[in-house]
Design a protein around this motif. Structure first.
Motif, PDB file in Angstrom:
ATOM      1  N   ARG A 161     -17.370   1.763   3.266  1.00  0.00           N
ATOM      2  CA  ARG A 161     -16.911   1.943   1.899  1.00  0.00           C
ATOM      3  C   ARG A 161     -16.304   3.327   1.736  1.00  0.00           C
ATOM      4  O   ARG A 161     -16.985   4.336   1.912  1.00  0.00           O
ATOM      5  N   LEU A 162     -15.031   3.359   1.400  1.00  0.00           N
ATOM      6  CA  LEU A 162     -14.331   4.610   1.180  1.00  0.00           C
ATOM      7  C   LEU A 162     -14.302   4.950  -0.298  1.00  0.00           C
ATOM      8  O   LEU A 162     -14.242   4.066  -1.154  1.00  0.00           O
ATOM      9  N   SER A 163     -14.327   6.238  -0.580  1.00  0.00           N
ATOM     10  CA  SER A 163     -14.251   6.716  -1.948  1.00  0.00           C
ATOM     11  C   SER A 163     -13.136   7.739  -2.067  1.00  0.00           C
ATOM     12  O   SER A 163     -12.862   8.489  -1.131  1.00  0.00           O
ATOM     13  N   CYS A 164     -12.511   7.762  -3.220  1.00  0.00           N
ATOM     14  CA  CYS A 164     -11.478   8.739  -3.510  1.00  0.00           C
ATOM     15  C   CYS A 164     -11.686   9.238  -4.927  1.00  0.00           C
ATOM     16  O   CYS A 164     -11.576   8.467  -5.883  1.00  0.00           O
ATOM     17  N   ALA A 165     -11.967  10.508  -5.041  1.00  0.00           N
ATOM     18  CA  ALA A 165     -12.197  11.120  -6.338  1.00  0.00           C
ATOM     19  C   ALA A 165     -11.019  12.010  -6.711  1.00  0.00           C
ATOM     20  O   ALA A 165     -10.631  12.890  -5.944  1.00  0.00           O
ATOM     21  N   ALA A 166     -10.469  11.762  -7.869  1.00  0.00           N
ATOM     22  CA  ALA A 166      -9.379  12.574  -8.392  1.00  0.00           C
ATOM     23  C   ALA A 166      -9.946  13.600  -9.355  1.00  0.00           C
ATOM     24  O   ALA A 166     -10.688  13.252 -10.279  1.00  0.00           O
ATOM     25  N   GLY A 178      -4.399   3.745  -5.136  1.00  0.00           N
ATOM     26  CA  GLY A 178      -4.403   2.851  -3.997  1.00  0.00           C
ATOM     27  C   GLY A 178      -4.785   3.527  -2.707  1.00  0.00           C
ATOM     28  O   GLY A 178      -4.994   4.741  -2.654  1.00  0.00           O
ATOM     29  N   TRP A 179      -4.884   2.701  -1.675  1.00  0.00           N
ATOM     30  CA  TRP A 179      -5.216   3.153  -0.337  1.00  0.00           C
ATOM     31  C   TRP A 179      -4.103   2.771   0.621  1.00  0.00           C
ATOM     32  O   TRP A 179      -3.591   1.645   0.576  1.00  0.00           O
ATOM     33  N   TYR A 180      -3.744   3.700   1.469  1.00  0.00           N
ATOM     34  CA  TYR A 180      -2.774   3.488   2.532  1.00  0.00           C
ATOM     35  C   TYR A 180      -3.416   3.904   3.848  1.00  0.00           C
ATOM     36  O   TYR A 180      -4.385   4.664   3.865  1.00  0.00           O
ATOM     37  N   ARG A 181      -2.876   3.412   4.937  1.00  0.00           N
ATOM     38  CA  ARG A 181      -3.381   3.810   6.240  1.00  0.00           C
ATOM     39  C   ARG A 181      -2.237   4.016   7.215  1.00  0.00           C
ATOM     40  O   ARG A 181      -1.169   3.439   7.077  1.00  0.00           O
ATOM     41  N   GLN A 182      -2.498   4.840   8.197  1.00  0.00           N
ATOM     42  CA  GLN A 182      -1.504   5.119   9.214  1.00  0.00           C
ATOM     43  C   GLN A 182      -2.185   5.275  10.563  1.00  0.00           C
ATOM     44  O   GLN A 182      -3.057   6.126  10.733  1.00  0.00           O
ATOM     45  N   ALA A 183      -1.788   4.440  11.493  1.00  0.00           N
ATOM     46  CA  ALA A 183      -2.277   4.507  12.857  1.00  0.00           C
ATOM     47  C   ALA A 183      -1.259   5.255  13.710  1.00  0.00           C
ATOM     48  O   ALA A 183      -0.078   5.324  13.361  1.00  0.00           O
ATOM     49  N   GLU A 211       1.161   2.284   5.804  1.00  0.00           N
ATOM     50  CA  GLU A 211       1.257   1.006   5.140  1.00  0.00           C
ATOM     51  C   GLU A 211       0.228   0.885   4.022  1.00  0.00           C
ATOM     52  O   GLU A 211      -0.843   1.492   4.066  1.00  0.00           O
ATOM     53  N   LEU A 212       0.565   0.078   3.051  1.00  0.00           N
ATOM     54  CA  LEU A 212      -0.329  -0.169   1.935  1.00  0.00           C
ATOM     55  C   LEU A 212      -1.520  -1.001   2.390  1.00  0.00           C
ATOM     56  O   LEU A 212      -1.370  -1.987   3.111  1.00  0.00           O
ATOM     57  N   VAL A 213      -2.696  -0.612   1.951  1.00  0.00           N
ATOM     58  CA  VAL A 213      -3.918  -1.355   2.215  1.00  0.00           C
ATOM     59  C   VAL A 213      -4.387  -2.073   0.962  1.00  0.00           C
ATOM     60  O   VAL A 213      -4.763  -3.245   0.992  1.00  0.00           O
ATOM     61  N   ALA A 214      -4.403  -1.366  -0.140  1.00  0.00           N
ATOM     62  CA  ALA A 214      -4.839  -1.940  -1.399  1.00  0.00           C
ATOM     63  C   ALA A 214      -4.359  -1.069  -2.539  1.00  0.00           C
ATOM     64  O   ALA A 214      -4.226   0.147  -2.392  1.00  0.00           O
ATOM     65  N   ARG A 215      -4.111  -1.687  -3.667  1.00  0.00           N
ATOM     66  CA  ARG A 215      -3.635  -0.961  -4.833  1.00  0.00           C
ATOM     67  C   ARG A 215      -4.199  -1.604  -6.079  1.00  0.00           C
ATOM     68  O   ARG A 215      -4.315  -2.826  -6.160  1.00  0.00           O
ATOM     69  N   ILE A 216      -4.529  -0.782  -7.049  1.00  0.00           N
ATOM     70  CA  ILE A 216      -5.024  -1.281  -8.324  1.00  0.00           C
ATOM     71  C   ILE A 216      -4.342  -0.514  -9.434  1.00  0.00           C
ATOM     72  O   ILE A 216      -4.245   0.714  -9.409  1.00  0.00           O
ATOM     73  N   THR A 217      -3.851  -1.235 -10.434  1.00  0.00           N
ATOM     74  CA  THR A 217      -3.165  -0.625 -11.556  1.00  0.00           C
ATOM     75  C   THR A 217      -4.150  -0.299 -12.661  1.00  0.00           C
ATOM     76  O   THR A 217      -5.312  -0.698 -12.633  1.00  0.00           O
ATOM     77  N   ALA A 218      -3.657   0.439 -13.649  1.00  0.00           N
ATOM     78  CA  ALA A 218      -4.494   0.772 -14.787  1.00  0.00           C
ATOM     79  C   ALA A 218      -4.951  -0.473 -15.527  1.00  0.00           C
ATOM     80  O   ALA A 218      -6.017  -0.475 -16.142  1.00  0.00           O
ATOM     81  N   GLY A 219      -4.151  -1.521 -15.469  1.00  0.00           N
ATOM     82  CA  GLY A 219      -4.504  -2.773 -16.114  1.00  0.00           C
ATOM     83  C   GLY A 219      -5.451  -3.634 -15.318  1.00  0.00           C
ATOM     84  O   GLY A 219      -5.894  -4.679 -15.812  1.00  0.00           O
ATOM     85  N   ILE A 267     -10.652  -3.433  -3.471  1.00  0.00           N
ATOM     86  CA  ILE A 267     -10.469  -2.159  -4.144  1.00  0.00           C
ATOM     87  C   ILE A 267     -11.071  -2.242  -5.539  1.00  0.00           C
ATOM     88  O   ILE A 267     -10.989  -3.276  -6.207  1.00  0.00           O
ATOM     89  N   SER A 268     -11.675  -1.171  -5.969  1.00  0.00           N
ATOM     90  CA  SER A 268     -12.256  -1.096  -7.297  1.00  0.00           C
ATOM     91  C   SER A 268     -12.134   0.331  -7.806  1.00  0.00           C
ATOM     92  O   SER A 268     -11.805   1.243  -7.046  1.00  0.00           O
ATOM     93  N   ARG A 269     -12.401   0.512  -9.075  1.00  0.00           N
ATOM     94  CA  ARG A 269     -12.272   1.842  -9.645  1.00  0.00           C
ATOM     95  C   ARG A 269     -13.303   2.089 -10.728  1.00  0.00           C
ATOM     96  O   ARG A 269     -13.868   1.158 -11.310  1.00  0.00           O
ATOM     97  N   ASP A 270     -13.525   3.355 -10.978  1.00  0.00           N
ATOM     98  CA  ASP A 270     -14.357   3.805 -12.077  1.00  0.00           C
ATOM     99  C   ASP A 270     -13.487   4.749 -12.889  1.00  0.00           C
ATOM    100  O   ASP A 270     -13.305   5.908 -12.520  1.00  0.00           O
ATOM    101  N   ASN A 271     -12.936   4.244 -13.976  1.00  0.00           N
ATOM    102  CA  ASN A 271     -11.996   5.022 -14.767  1.00  0.00           C
ATOM    103  C   ASN A 271     -12.617   6.279 -15.376  1.00  0.00           C
ATOM    104  O   ASN A 271     -11.940   7.296 -15.540  1.00  0.00           O
ATOM    105  N   THR A 272     -13.893   6.192 -15.720  1.00  0.00           N
ATOM    106  CA  THR A 272     -14.544   7.342 -16.330  1.00  0.00           C
ATOM    107  C   THR A 272     -14.680   8.504 -15.361  1.00  0.00           C
ATOM    108  O   THR A 272     -14.782   9.654 -15.779  1.00  0.00           O
ATOM    109  N   LYS A 273     -14.683   8.201 -14.079  1.00  0.00           N
ATOM    110  CA  LYS A 273     -14.823   9.235 -13.055  1.00  0.00           C
ATOM    111  C   LYS A 273     -13.534   9.474 -12.282  1.00  0.00           C
ATOM    112  O   LYS A 273     -13.518  10.290 -11.356  1.00  0.00           O
ATOM    113  N   ASN A 274     -12.473   8.758 -12.648  1.00  0.00           N
ATOM    114  CA  ASN A 274     -11.207   8.852 -11.920  1.00  0.00           C
ATOM    115  C   ASN A 274     -11.424   8.679 -10.421  1.00  0.00           C
ATOM    116  O   ASN A 274     -10.902   9.447  -9.607  1.00  0.00           O
ATOM    117  N   THR A 275     -12.183   7.666 -10.086  1.00  0.00           N
ATOM    118  CA  THR A 275     -12.541   7.407  -8.701  1.00  0.00           C
ATOM    119  C   THR A 275     -12.167   5.979  -8.321  1.00  0.00           C
ATOM    120  O   THR A 275     -12.356   5.049  -9.105  1.00  0.00           O
TER     121      THR A 275
END
Length: 121
Positions: A19-24, A35-40, A46-54, A69-77
């Motif tokens: 499980r990866l986390s990204c905190a803004a 979203g998440w991208y990866r590069q080998a 390349e795009l791995v996953a993306r989630i919009t504000a909606g 992919i999931s998000r926590d809007n209150t934590k910008n994560t």
């Protein structure tokens, strides 16, 4: 200044999960998508996953059904749950966000430093 920090990468065996986390952080006034991208090595990012504000999500066929992919809007994560990992998933994973920073007049893309995911026995 806006900053994205990824965490959760590591070495896992095929079939395992991670499980990866990204905190803004920073003076963020708005977000349109994250979203998440990866590069080998030797490959394009390349795009791995993306989630919009909606709440709309987007996955390539290579990870569909395995990654979520999931998000926590209150934590910008944003999170990336990776299941049934394969050696082909080995790459450096980068967090991306389209954000509006305080004091700016337009949204812009931000990138994290990346976190390494290695799937191997």
């Amino acid at each position: 200044q806006v900053q994205l920090v990824e965490s959760g990468g590591g070495l896992v065996q095929p079939g395992g999960s991670l499980r990866l986390s990204c905190a803004a952080s920073g003076s963020i006034l708005g977000m349109t998508a994250m979203g998440w991208y990866r590069q080998a090595p030797g490959k394009l990012r390349e795009l791995v996953a993306r989630i919009t504000a909606g709440g709309s999500t987007n996955y390539p066929d290579s990870v569909k059904g395995r990654f979520t992919i999931s998000r926590d809007n209150t934590k910008n994560t944003v999170y990336l749950q990776m299941n049934s990992l394969k050696p082909e998933d080995t790459a450096r994973y980068y967090c991306n966000a389209n954000l509006l920073e305080y004091g700016s007049s337009a949204y812009r893309n931000y990138w994290g430093q990346g976190t390494q995911v290695t799937v191997s026995s």
